[in-house]
Scaffold this motif. Structure first.
Motif: not given
Length: 487
Positions: A185-206
């Protein structure tokens, strides 16, 4: 089980998610300059953009070394990203490592077949049930500190299974499942919080990390057991090492408990500012995070939830029954197990590429349709000619399942305006979705028992795909969760 960053990227640690309300002023300790801020530009209502929201007019800027939440990020964005991805790698290992040695557990414990099968079902139930505890835990601990706690708890859960008792085996499984549920549950919120500019890249890597962790655990557990020669208990205990490494790598991001609460309280659904010296001053606490009740009447939130639940149901159902389906059609047990592992590799590719393909709203509906069509072709092939073209069907199945889980998790980020809403939607979608998914193995097995074949069970999964398609198309609309649609 899915855009290369510029350098430097000023938004990679941006804590103000697209479309969100302005962030509160930082605590005094984090303010080092008082230059006037640029006037705020109004953000359009609708789907979130890729950039951060403008700062409120007159707000004092943060020190360059400080994160948007007022805490200093030690090691910068690279260390932060590495910590997130290593934590993600652990979110399937403790579960995927059990299947390859399940026969040894059943005979060595000893356990009945039903009890042994529960070791793979209990974690999925934990993913759903314990997900709903996450908002309260975030209010108490803060998101960043809580992620570190989940990795430490996961380490403990894996090690508990070293004890030679049935109670310890199931206790460790529940502890591991609960810690993974909260981290999920934490992961999408953390990515949205800390990587707003690179959410697509980080979600792919996640999502890729999820697949890689599962593949490593399922593929290496038996070879490790053979190499060690000490039995399945010590082999499973070895998988505590990656979880411990993730805890140690994430440790610099946790800070003190009071600072973490003050920084992250607004990301908890329905969260209030913590009392005490660490809490921000009145008027500077920012917007309260939305509670789950705020999402009850939001059609997009439920569409994302149904999409998550249906794709998870199909994944876990076939994860449990694909080897039996192939063996009933004449394939050897060893080869059927390999075919299931083989599907992971196209899944990794799809999970990495899908967020980039669906990053723009116009690309999401086609991605949903393609995902469902690919899975439908794989289902049809497995029902009619499972052995002769097994590699083709498992390639298509891996591509479809990898794209589906990547889309489901990415939609949580894409359909929300800020980290607070992403946290709330993640709780709803993953909590409800995994509870639905737990029905998959049981339901598919029950249909197979009633019909004596695999055609009807695959048709039943096809009906689930139809629901998945409808939900995915609804979730792909240009609507942001928490933003009222105009009449």
């Amino acid at each position: 089980m899915h855009e290369q960053p510029s350098n430097p990227d000023p938004g990679i640690t941006s804590g103000t998610a697209p479309g969100s309300a302005p962030r509160p002023a930082a605590p005094a300790a984090a303010v080092t300059a008082t230059a006037p801020a640029a006037p705020a530009r109004p953000a359009p209502t609708g789907a979130p953009t890729d950039g951060p929201s403008p700062a409120p007019a007159g707000a004092p800027p943060l020190a360059p070394a400080a994160a948007p939440d007022g805490r200093v990020r030690r090691g910068g964005p690279v260390l932060l990203a590495a910590g997130l991805l290593l934590a993600a790698l652990n979110l399937r290992i403790a579960i995927a490592s059990v299947g390859p040695v399940l026969d040894g557990i059943e005979h060595g414990q000893p356990l009945s077949s039903t009890a042994a099968g529960a070791l793979t079902t209990i974690p999925v139930l934990c993913f759903g049930g314990f997900a709903f505890a996450t908002p309260a835990l975030v209010r108490r601990w803060g998101m960043h500190r809580l992620l570190g706690a989940t990795m430490l708890l996961l380490t403990a859960g894996v090690l508990v299974r070293l004890q030679p008792s049935t109670a310890a085996l199931f206790t460790g499984t529940v502890v591991a499942g609960a810690s993974i549920a909260v981290a999920n549950v934490l992961m999408p919120g953390l990515i949205k919080h800390d990587f707003a500019h690179r959410s697509g890249l980080m979600m792919g890597l996640y999502t890729t990390s999820l697949f890689v962790g599962a593949a490593a655990a399922s593929g290496l557990t038996v070879p490790l057991e053979n190499a060690l020669g000490t039995g399945w208990r010590h082999t499973l205990a070895l998988w505590a090492l990656p979880a411990l490494a993730a805890f140690l790598l994430w440790l610099p991001q946790t800070g003190s408990r009071r600072a973490a609460q003050a920084a992250d309280h607004r990301l908890a659904p329905g969260g209030d500012a913590p009392a005490g010296a660490g809490a921000p001053a009145a008027g500077a606490t920012g917007r309260r995070g939305p509670g789950l009740r705020a999402l009850v009447h939001d059609r997009t939130a439920w569409a994302v939830t149904v999409f998550m639940g249906t794709q998870s149901l199909g994944y876990y159902a076939l994860l449990s029954w694909i080897p039996s389906l192939l063996q009933d059609s004449g394939m050897s047990a060893g080869r059927s197990g390999w075919m299931l592992s083989f599907s992971t590799f196209p899944g990794i590719v799809a999970s990495l590429l899908t967020p980039a393909l669906g990053r723009r709203p116009a690309g999401r509906a086609p991605a949903v349709v393609a995902t469902v069509v690919v899975c439908a072709v794989a289902y049809a092939g497995l029902a009619t000619a499972p052995v002769s073209l097994a590699y083709l069907w498992m390639t298509l199945l891996g591509l479809g399942q990898g794209a589906a889980i990547s889309l489901a998790l990415s939609l949580i980020v894409w359909c929300t305006p800020d980290a607070a809403h992403a946290s709330a939607l993640s709780t709803l979608a993953q909590g409800t979705g995994y509870l639905v998914a737990a029905l998959g193995p049981f339901g598919l097995g029950a249909v197979h028992s009633l019909t004596g074949g695999w055609t009807t069970p695959m048709l039943a999964l096809g009906a689930v795909l139809a629901v998945q398609l409808a939900a995915g198309l609804l979730a792909s609309r240009e609507h942001t969760v928490g933003v009222r649609e105009s009449a």
